[in-house]
Design a protein around this motif. Structure first.
Motif, short mmCIF file in Angstrom:
data_model
loop_
_atom_site.label_atom_id
_atom_site.label_comp_id
_atom_site.label_asym_id
_atom_site.label_seq_id
_atom_site.Cartn_x
_atom_site.Cartn_y
_atom_site.Cartn_z
N PRO A 84 20.90 -9.39 27.87
CA PRO A 84 21.88 -9.44 26.78
C PRO A 84 23.16 -8.65 27.05
CG PRO A 84 20.06 -8.01 26.18
CD PRO A 84 19.72 -8.62 27.51
N HIS A 136 14.56 -16.13 23.45
CA HIS A 136 14.77 -14.68 23.32
C HIS A 136 16.18 -14.39 22.79
CE1 HIS A 136 11.06 -13.18 24.91
NE2 HIS A 136 11.23 -13.70 26.11
N GLU A 157 16.82 -12.53 19.16
CA GLU A 157 17.57 -11.28 19.09
C GLU A 157 18.81 -11.42 18.22
OE1 GLU A 157 18.27 -9.35 22.84
OE2 GLU A 157 16.19 -9.60 23.44
N GLU A 158 19.51 -12.54 18.34
CA GLU A 158 20.69 -12.74 17.50
C GLU A 158 20.31 -12.93 16.03
OE1 GLU A 158 23.35 -15.74 18.99
OE2 GLU A 158 23.98 -14.47 20.66
N ALA A 201 17.76 -11.61 14.53
CA ALA A 201 17.29 -10.34 13.98
C ALA A 201 18.44 -9.41 13.64
CB ALA A 201 16.34 -9.67 14.96
N LEU A 247 14.94 -4.27 14.27
CA LEU A 247 14.08 -4.24 15.45
C LEU A 247 12.84 -5.07 15.17
CD1 LEU A 247 14.27 -0.46 16.44
CD2 LEU A 247 15.38 -2.40 17.55
N ASN A 280 8.75 -11.35 19.44
CA ASN A 280 9.78 -11.93 20.31
C ASN A 280 9.13 -12.74 21.43
OD1 ASN A 280 12.00 -12.47 21.95
ND2 ASN A 280 12.89 -10.46 21.66
#
Length: 155
Positions: A81, A109, A113-114, A116, A120, A126
């Motif tokens: 990332p 992934h 992540e984006e 969320a 965390l 994930n």
């Protein structure tokens, strides 16, 4: 390390000289298809499609990982990332259907992540989500229709 660059639409593909251009084009089209399917299924749209790095040898793959600040061991792909060259990295040493599964996994992934944001998420969530969608969308799933018929809540 010398890399070739192929640019299309909103993201670039960098690939080592030992990777066939036809494979690069095929994987680039797969990214577009995965993007559409995951956006619909997860209800999350990526901000940008990351660059794609495709390496033809383990040595080149390891060097690319080091550039991203990662120590690559047995992985056939990873999502970076941040760092000097953020993007999705693939080792092109498997049949195309397996490469597409790995690409789908790593792209998932990115979306998780984006989606969320600053929250965390547990690593199991994930990784589990990425593994699930690599088989739902991937071309080599042993029984893809089972997974496609499940109703899941968007992230």
């Amino acid at each position: 390390m010398e890399l070739r660059k192929y640019q299309r639409l909103s993201f670039d593909v960098y690939f080592s000289p030992d990777v066939p251009t036809a494979l690069v084009l095929d994987l680039q089209g797969h990214v577009q298809a995965v993007r559409v399917q995951l956006t619909q299924r997860l209800g999350v749209e990526d901000r940008t499609i990351p660059d794609l790095y495709v390496m033809g040898s383990l040595k080149a793959f390891g060097a690319a990982g080091a550039t991203s600040g990662l120590r690559v061991t047995i992985e056939s792909g990873f999502f970076a990332p941040g760092g000097n060259a953020p993007g999705i990295y693939l080792l092109a040493n498997k049949p195309i259907p397996e490469l597409k599964k790995t690409l789908t996994h790593e792209y998932t992934h990115l979306l998780v992540e984006e989606g969320a944001g600053t929250s965390l998420l547990p690593a199991w969530f994930n990784e589990g989500t990425a593994t699930y969608y690599e088989n739902v969308i991937g071309l080599t799933s042993s029984n893809p229709d089972v997974a496609r018929n499940l109703d899941l809540l968007p992230l």
